[in-house]
Motif scaffolding. Structure first.
Motif, short mmCIF file in Angstrom:
data_model
loop_
_atom_site.label_atom_id
_atom_site.label_comp_id
_atom_site.label_asym_id
_atom_site.label_seq_id
_atom_site.Cartn_x
_atom_site.Cartn_y
_atom_site.Cartn_z
N ASN A 31 -6.90 -33.97 20.42
CA ASN A 31 -5.74 -33.50 19.66
C ASN A 31 -5.76 -34.01 18.22
O ASN A 31 -5.26 -33.34 17.31
CB ASN A 31 -4.45 -33.94 20.34
CG ASN A 31 -4.15 -33.14 21.59
OD1 ASN A 31 -4.69 -32.05 21.78
ND2 ASN A 31 -3.30 -33.66 22.45
N VAL A 34 -7.56 -31.45 16.13
CA VAL A 34 -7.26 -30.06 16.46
C VAL A 34 -7.40 -29.14 15.24
O VAL A 34 -7.87 -28.01 15.35
CB VAL A 34 -5.85 -29.94 17.08
CG1 VAL A 34 -4.76 -30.34 16.09
CG2 VAL A 34 -5.60 -28.53 17.58
N ARG A 35 -7.06 -29.63 14.06
CA ARG A 35 -7.12 -28.77 12.88
C ARG A 35 -8.52 -28.73 12.26
O ARG A 35 -8.85 -27.81 11.53
CB ARG A 35 -6.09 -29.22 11.84
CG ARG A 35 -4.65 -29.13 12.35
CD ARG A 35 -3.65 -29.28 11.23
NE ARG A 35 -3.68 -28.15 10.31
CZ ARG A 35 -3.06 -26.99 10.50
NH1 ARG A 35 -2.34 -26.80 11.61
NH2 ARG A 35 -3.14 -26.02 9.61
N SER A 36 -9.33 -29.74 12.54
CA SER A 36 -10.70 -29.72 12.01
C SER A 36 -11.66 -29.01 12.96
O SER A 36 -12.62 -28.38 12.51
CB SER A 36 -11.19 -31.15 11.74
OG SER A 36 -11.17 -31.93 12.93
N GLY A 38 -10.60 -26.63 15.23
CA GLY A 38 -10.14 -25.24 15.31
C GLY A 38 -10.33 -24.54 13.98
O GLY A 38 -9.72 -24.91 12.98
N GLU A 41 -6.18 -20.23 13.76
CA GLU A 41 -5.09 -20.46 14.71
C GLU A 41 -5.53 -20.23 16.15
O GLU A 41 -5.11 -20.94 17.07
CB GLU A 41 -3.91 -19.55 14.37
CG GLU A 41 -2.62 -19.91 15.11
CD GLU A 41 -2.16 -21.32 14.80
OE1 GLU A 41 -1.62 -21.98 15.72
OE2 GLU A 41 -2.35 -21.79 13.66
N ARG A 44 -7.52 -23.30 17.24
CA ARG A 44 -6.64 -24.44 17.50
C ARG A 44 -5.91 -24.28 18.82
O ARG A 44 -5.70 -25.25 19.55
CB ARG A 44 -5.66 -24.61 16.34
CG ARG A 44 -6.33 -25.14 15.07
CD ARG A 44 -5.32 -25.51 14.01
NE ARG A 44 -4.85 -24.34 13.28
CZ ARG A 44 -5.45 -23.83 12.20
NH1 ARG A 44 -6.55 -24.38 11.75
NH2 ARG A 44 -4.94 -22.78 11.58
N ARG A 45 -5.51 -23.06 19.16
CA ARG A 45 -4.85 -22.82 20.45
C ARG A 45 -5.82 -23.06 21.61
O ARG A 45 -5.41 -23.52 22.68
CB ARG A 45 -4.29 -21.40 20.51
CG ARG A 45 -3.03 -21.20 19.68
CD ARG A 45 -2.28 -19.97 20.12
NE ARG A 45 -1.69 -20.14 21.45
CZ ARG A 45 -1.14 -19.15 22.14
NH1 ARG A 45 -1.10 -17.93 21.64
NH2 ARG A 45 -0.62 -19.37 23.33
N ILE A 48 -5.84 -26.84 22.07
CA ILE A 48 -4.57 -27.32 22.61
C ILE A 48 -4.41 -26.92 24.07
O ILE A 48 -3.92 -27.71 24.90
CB ILE A 48 -3.40 -26.79 21.76
CG1 ILE A 48 -3.42 -27.45 20.38
CG2 ILE A 48 -2.06 -27.04 22.46
CD1 ILE A 48 -2.45 -26.84 19.39
N LYS A 115 2.81 -25.19 13.42
CA LYS A 115 2.05 -26.17 12.65
C LYS A 115 2.69 -27.56 12.73
O LYS A 115 2.00 -28.57 12.81
CB LYS A 115 1.95 -25.73 11.20
CG LYS A 115 1.07 -26.63 10.34
CD LYS A 115 0.99 -26.15 8.90
CE LYS A 115 0.27 -24.83 8.82
NZ LYS A 115 0.05 -24.42 7.39
N GLN A 118 1.79 -29.10 15.95
CA GLN A 118 0.38 -29.48 15.94
C GLN A 118 0.19 -30.81 15.23
O GLN A 118 -0.62 -31.64 15.65
CB GLN A 118 -0.45 -28.39 15.27
CG GLN A 118 -0.59 -27.13 16.11
CD GLN A 118 -1.30 -26.01 15.37
OE1 GLN A 118 -1.79 -26.20 14.25
NE2 GLN A 118 -1.34 -24.83 15.97
#
Length: 381
Positions: A31, A34-36, A38, A41, A44-45, A48, A115, A118
């Motif tokens: 987690n 998650v943004r690096s 993914g 979007e 990222r889902r 997650i 966001k 997240q």
């Protein structure tokens, strides 16, 4: 079953729960990236929803770890959880953020936006392992508390409160110790290593797997540096020992002596280190290798379990006090009654059945690798 055996037995079970908890921190580690990992979007889902299948296991193990400590070593529970409550409240708060984030980020009526939730997961992924690692480091570095058991028997000043923190920080002062931070950061980067290996194994997406291979190296290098630095420090530092009369004293190279005396713990410790290094190395070298989470996970348990036992077995004070040396907690002076430990021993025989159920549930969830079709389901996070 002697009283001494029961004390060591329950120390082993609590340490095993702690070792399993460190392994399950792969949820937090994944987690935190998650943004690096993914790429959009949808990516990222995917991450997650992958960790969302397992996050309850981590949270449940954390609660069970605390409950087992309370039942078997209540003085530790009242001293640490009661005295260092700001530290533990910060840990629990990050896990509450995690639970809320999973449930509400994609729900109708979410006014904060996906966001925001997240970022809550990222906070939990970074701060949770850091603080948990810092809390574990106090088993070796000590905490600032005082235990006064005479409060229970002194008729003039009777009070049920027998332990208290020696300052107003209530546990946050531990983070001022640089070695506590070193160990906490090592656990944080270990969680990121495990999280990366888990995503490589669990998510069937080539773009995410290629990104994860790069992130794995970026997490493994600082983890290894921090872990080796703390291990060297631990082996060379004075430790907290006690004699047969219960007198606590400082012993030079105490933890090095523990590694030598308890060779039956040192061997699995070294095997675990080799397994973790193997998993990291092979996953970096071979892009087709996706099974690294298993040797790494087993290796982490084999490393953490002996390390926790080194802090308590062999006449070692497992929760040292830096404010009053004789207030330090040992297996002998902080455990429940023999009747309680013996009764719980029979209950603990059910643990293998619980573990078998968890293994089956894990297998059922992971029979099919997660892909983009899965997150189209209305029940997806």
């Amino acid at each position: 079953m002697t009283y001494d055996f029961l004390q060591h037995y329950w120390c082993f079970l609590v340490s095993l729960l702690g070792a399993l908890l460190v392994f399950l921190l792969f949820v937090q580690g994944a987690n935190s990236m998650v943004r690096s990992l993914g790429y959009n979007e949808e990516g990222r889902r995917l991450i997650i929803n992958s960790t969302g299948r397992k996050w309850e296991l981590t949270f449940t193990t954390l609660v069970t770890f605390g409950g087992a400590f309370f039942a078997s070593f209540p003085l530790f529970y009242s001293t640490s959880f009661g005295g260092a409550y700001w530290l533990w409240m910060a840990i629990l708060f990050t896990f509450v953020l995690q639970a809320v984030s999973y449930e509400f980020q994609n729900k109708l009526g979410n006014i904060l936006g996906a966001k925001t939730f997240q970022w809550f997961l990222i906070i939990n992924g970074l701060v949770g392992p850091l603080l948990l690692g810092g809390a574990v480091a106090t088993f070796f570095e000590g905490s600032n508390f005082i235990v006064e058991k005479d409060n229970l028997i002194d008729a003039e000043s009777f009070t049920p409160i027998i332990s208290h923190w020696a300052n107003a920080s209530h546990g946050l002062d531990a983070l001022l110790n640089p070695w506590v931070l070193v160990f906490g950061l090592a656990v944080m980067f270990l969680a990121r290593v495990l999280g990366t290996l888990y995503i490589i194994n669990n998510v069937n997406d080539e773009d995410i797997r290629s990104r994860a291979s790069v992130r794995l190296l970026g997490a493994a290098i600082p983890f290894l540096i921090l872990f080796v630095a703390y291990l060297v420090h631990l082996l060379l530092k004075d430790g907290y020992a006690y004699n047969d009369e219960g007198l606590i004293f400082m012993e030079p190279y105490k933890y090095l002596h523990n590694f030598i005396d308890m060779w039956y713990l040192t061997i699995p410790f070294l095997v675990g280190v080799i397994m973790v290094l193997y998993a990291i190395g092979k996953a970096i070298v071979s892009k087709d290798y996706i099974q690294g989470i298993w040797p790494a996970g087993i290796g982490v348990v084999l490393v953490v379990l002996p390390l926790l036992l080194m802090s308590a077995w062999n006449h070692t004070a497992y929760y040292p006090s830096t404010a009053d040396l004789q207030s330090s907690l040992t297996l002998a002076n902080s455990c429940s009654s023999e009747f309680t430990l013996r009764t719980m021993f029979y209950v603990s025989l059910l643990i293998p059945f619980v573990l078998a159920y968890i293994a089956y549930a894990w297998y059922a969830l992971d029979k099919k690798k997660l892909d983009k079709e899965e997150i189209a389901d209305g029940h997806a996070y």
